[in-house]
Enzyme design. Sequence first.
Site, PDB file in Angstrom:
ATOM      1  N   LYS A 126       0.571  -1.245  -0.390  1.00 41.59           N
ATOM      2  CA  LYS A 126       0.145   0.368  -0.009  1.00 41.59           C
ATOM      3  C   LYS A 126       1.261   1.780   0.176  1.00 41.59           C
ATOM      4  O   LYS A 126       1.933   1.351   0.775  1.00 41.59           O
ATOM      5  CB  LYS A 126      -0.628  -0.329   1.473  1.00 41.59           C
ATOM      6  CG  LYS A 126      -2.041   0.766   0.812  1.00 41.59           C
ATOM      7  CD  LYS A 126      -3.429   0.337   0.618  1.00 41.59           C
ATOM      8  CE  LYS A 126      -4.259   1.099   0.497  1.00 41.59           C
ATOM      9  NZ  LYS A 126      -5.131   0.788  -0.211  1.00 41.59           N
ATOM     10  N   ASP A 166      -7.029   4.284  -4.490  1.00 42.22           N
ATOM     11  CA  ASP A 166      -7.497   4.189  -3.094  1.00 42.22           C
ATOM     12  C   ASP A 166      -8.345   5.603  -3.129  1.00 42.22           C
ATOM     13  O   ASP A 166      -8.107   6.390  -4.477  1.00 42.22           O
ATOM     14  CB  ASP A 166      -6.961   3.908  -2.474  1.00 42.22           C
ATOM     15  CG  ASP A 166      -6.872   3.198  -0.796  1.00 42.22           C
ATOM     16  OD1 ASP A 166      -8.165   2.484  -0.971  1.00 42.22           O
ATOM     17  OD2 ASP A 166      -7.650   4.336  -0.027  1.00 42.22           O
TER      18      ASP A 166
HETATM   19  P1  NDP Z   1     -12.920   7.997  -2.698  1.00 44.27           P
HETATM   20  O1  NDP Z   1     -11.334   8.616  -3.018  1.00 44.27           O
HETATM   21  O2  NDP Z   1     -13.372   7.938  -4.407  1.00 44.27           O
HETATM   22  O3  NDP Z   1     -13.924   8.449  -2.428  1.00 44.27           O
HETATM   23  C1  NDP Z   1     -13.858   8.163  -0.682  1.00 44.27           C
HETATM   24  C2  NDP Z   1     -15.062   8.385   0.007  1.00 44.27           C
HETATM   25  O4  NDP Z   1     -15.327   8.594   1.119  1.00 44.27           O
HETATM   26  C3  NDP Z   1     -15.559  10.101  -0.627  1.00 44.27           C
HETATM   27  O5  NDP Z   1     -17.188  10.648  -1.126  1.00 44.27           O
HETATM   28  C4  NDP Z   1     -15.029  10.972   0.539  1.00 44.27           C
HETATM   29  O6  NDP Z   1     -15.541  11.981   1.205  1.00 44.27           O
HETATM   30  C5  NDP Z   1     -15.181  10.061   1.806  1.00 44.27           C
HETATM   31  N1  NDP Z   1     -14.459   9.997   2.947  1.00 44.27           N
HETATM   32  C6  NDP Z   1     -13.073   9.603   2.571  1.00 44.27           C
HETATM   33  N2  NDP Z   1     -12.268  10.236   4.212  1.00 44.27           N
HETATM   34  C7  NDP Z   1     -13.668  10.220   4.547  1.00 44.27           C
HETATM   35  C8  NDP Z   1     -13.816  10.473   6.397  1.00 44.27           C
HETATM   36  N3  NDP Z   1     -12.559  11.005   6.882  1.00 44.27           N
HETATM   37  N4  NDP Z   1     -14.609  10.682   6.410  1.00 44.27           N
HETATM   38  C9  NDP Z   1     -15.876  10.756   5.973  1.00 44.27           C
HETATM   39  N5  NDP Z   1     -16.113  10.527   4.506  1.00 44.27           N
HETATM   40  C10 NDP Z   1     -14.577  10.152   4.053  1.00 44.27           C
HETATM   41  O7  NDP Z   1     -12.061   6.394  -2.208  1.00 44.27           O
HETATM   42  P2  NDP Z   1     -12.469   5.228  -2.541  1.00 44.27           P
HETATM   43  O8  NDP Z   1     -14.374   5.012  -2.738  1.00 44.27           O
HETATM   44  O9  NDP Z   1     -11.811   4.484  -3.845  1.00 44.27           O
HETATM   45  O10 NDP Z   1     -12.247   4.200  -1.052  1.00 44.27           O
HETATM   46  C11 NDP Z   1     -12.992   4.009  -0.665  1.00 44.27           C
HETATM   47  C12 NDP Z   1     -12.551   3.143   0.465  1.00 44.27           C
HETATM   48  O11 NDP Z   1     -12.985   1.671  -0.139  1.00 44.27           O
HETATM   49  C13 NDP Z   1     -11.965   2.790   1.198  1.00 44.27           C
HETATM   50  O12 NDP Z   1     -11.676   2.611   2.414  1.00 44.27           O
HETATM   51  C14 NDP Z   1     -10.709   2.769   0.645  1.00 44.27           C
HETATM   52  O13 NDP Z   1      -9.534   1.730   1.259  1.00 44.27           O
HETATM   53  C15 NDP Z   1     -11.633   1.287  -0.035  1.00 44.27           C
HETATM   54  N6  NDP Z   1     -11.392   0.530  -1.132  1.00 44.27           N
HETATM   55  C16 NDP Z   1     -11.077   0.964  -2.240  1.00 44.27           C
HETATM   56  C17 NDP Z   1     -10.815   0.248  -3.692  1.00 44.27           C
HETATM   57  C18 NDP Z   1     -11.373   0.799  -5.120  1.00 44.27           C
HETATM   58  O14 NDP Z   1     -11.438   0.186  -5.835  1.00 44.27           O
HETATM   59  N7  NDP Z   1     -10.689   1.887  -5.761  1.00 44.27           N
HETATM   60  C19 NDP Z   1     -10.472  -1.270  -3.146  1.00 44.27           C
HETATM   61  C20 NDP Z   1     -10.404  -2.060  -1.382  1.00 44.27           C
HETATM   62  C21 NDP Z   1     -11.220  -0.958  -1.003  1.00 44.27           C
HETATM   63  P3  NDP Z   1     -15.120  13.287   0.681  1.00 44.27           P
HETATM   64  O15 NDP Z   1     -14.565  13.812  -0.687  1.00 44.27           O
HETATM   65  O16 NDP Z   1     -15.519  14.152   1.570  1.00 44.27           O
HETATM   66  O17 NDP Z   1     -13.720  13.156   1.136  1.00 44.27           O
END
Ligand code: NDP
Length: 444
Positions: A126, A166
């Site tokens: 990571k 991510d």
């Molecule tokens: P994105 O950046 O596309 O979206 C993240 C989302 O979560 C946004 O809506 C963001 O809101 C919100 N968010 C992030 N940090 C916080 C926080 N501290 N409090 C509240 N909301 C928060 O990321 P992904 O959708 O790619 O990833 C989401 C999760 O899925 C993570 O845990 C990631 O590790 C996991 N994941 C992702 C994969 C992938 O293929 N993308 C694969 C496996 C797991 P805001 O815009 O306000 O920050």
Amino acid sequence: MSYVSEVMERVIAKNPGEPEFHQAVKEVLDSLALVIDAHEDEFRKISLLERLTEPERIVSFRVPWVDDQGNVQVNKGYRVQFNSAIGPYKGGLRFHPSVNQSILKFLGFEQVFKNSLTGLPIGGGKGGSDFDPKGKSDREVMAFCQSFMTELCKYIGADQDVPAGDIGVGGREIGFLYGQYKRIKGLYEGVLTGKGLTYGGSLARTQATGYGLVYITEEMLKHAGQSLNGKTVVISGSGNVAIYATEKAQELGAKVVALNDSNGYIYDAEGIKLDVVKEIKEVRRGRIREYADAVAGSVYTEGKGIWNIACDVALPCATQNELNLEDAKKLISQGCTCVAEGANMPSTREATDYFLEKKILFMPGKAANAGGVATSALEMSQNSQRLSWSFEEVDEKLKNIMIGIYAKVSSAASRYGAEGNFVAGANIAGFEKVAEAMKAQGIV
Ligand code: NDP
């Protein structure tokens, strides 16, 4: 003292100030106790757990770049290469101000078991930076990505370490990172996944984590004699994972009524209009509150609180520790009987224990969100064969992988007398293959 407790003490002592890493290791070791205790002497002799909990390598570096005002900015960059026993390091890059070594070590550690569960030959890693892409111009994001890759490119390669996206790293960032890698190395190789379709990306990679999450949720419900059809679903986040989980859940007949971002949440009793969310998040890079301006009858509430909404199924898809014990109690008291984690470690340890105690259907992130990395591995296969599979082909493979993960997780839990405990099942099934490979490869 048991071997597991000894190693846990060692991890805490040797990695001070890294609470997320401690949390992830403790959850895994606690549920591996059954397996470890049965082979204690053998594992102790080769210090298997000490090696498993120590990353093979951590690179940390300076990332200087110039903003639109001409000021020099400096961020921290990292890559944690956790374990390569079963394949090249594989795992995403996260760009978010909260990023630090503890968070990346927890994510890298989880990734080792997740990647093993997919059945594909990928090790765990990571990386990322405390850079915040939010509010930056495209030029600033490009300048940052180019500087980040100028250093990172020394440590990655198609057969060595293959990062992906991510939080904060989507198609735009992967494009800038890939361009800089190619320029420096002069190699057109599959060194990153999540690439654009015109330069080696795989169809269905964008959708994979969200779709995979819903496939495994449907499989879990099927084994309980239910389905998503007609169920009310709450999904947190509104990024890549949340959007495509919403899309697939709706396709299977569920009504998704809420989404959020770090500022607040929207509730739409009629069911979320996903085209509006995509326009806000994927096109305008806006805030979820804008949904309420666009859709009459929907309500925006500032702050946390999304888990107060009654639902049958909850899919946390935002970030770590976003769902605590109080949220878990609220969810269950209002009729929620199924939780599957799209994000990594979104439920606190107390919330996870509560779900297990109440025996609801609960699928942990390392199994439930493995569809993303599995499809990344499919992208690597296509790159090395110089082939492109159709959307349907990739989607079908993804679906089969998720069904396979459910089977592995469920059978590992049963084998160790923990029927229905998918946290134990995922940790045990993921661990077995990695442990076997580490034993075979000697003391490295
Ligand atoms: P994105 O950046 O596309 O979206 C993240 C989302 O979560 C946004 O809506 C963001 O809101 C919100 N968010 C992030 N940090 C916080 C926080 N501290 N409090 C509240 N909301 C928060 O990321 P992904 O959708 O790619 O990833 C989401 C999760 O899925 C993570 O845990 C990631 O590790 C996991 N994941 C992702 C994969 C992938 O293929 N993308 C694969 C496996 C797991 P805001 O815009 O306000 O920050």
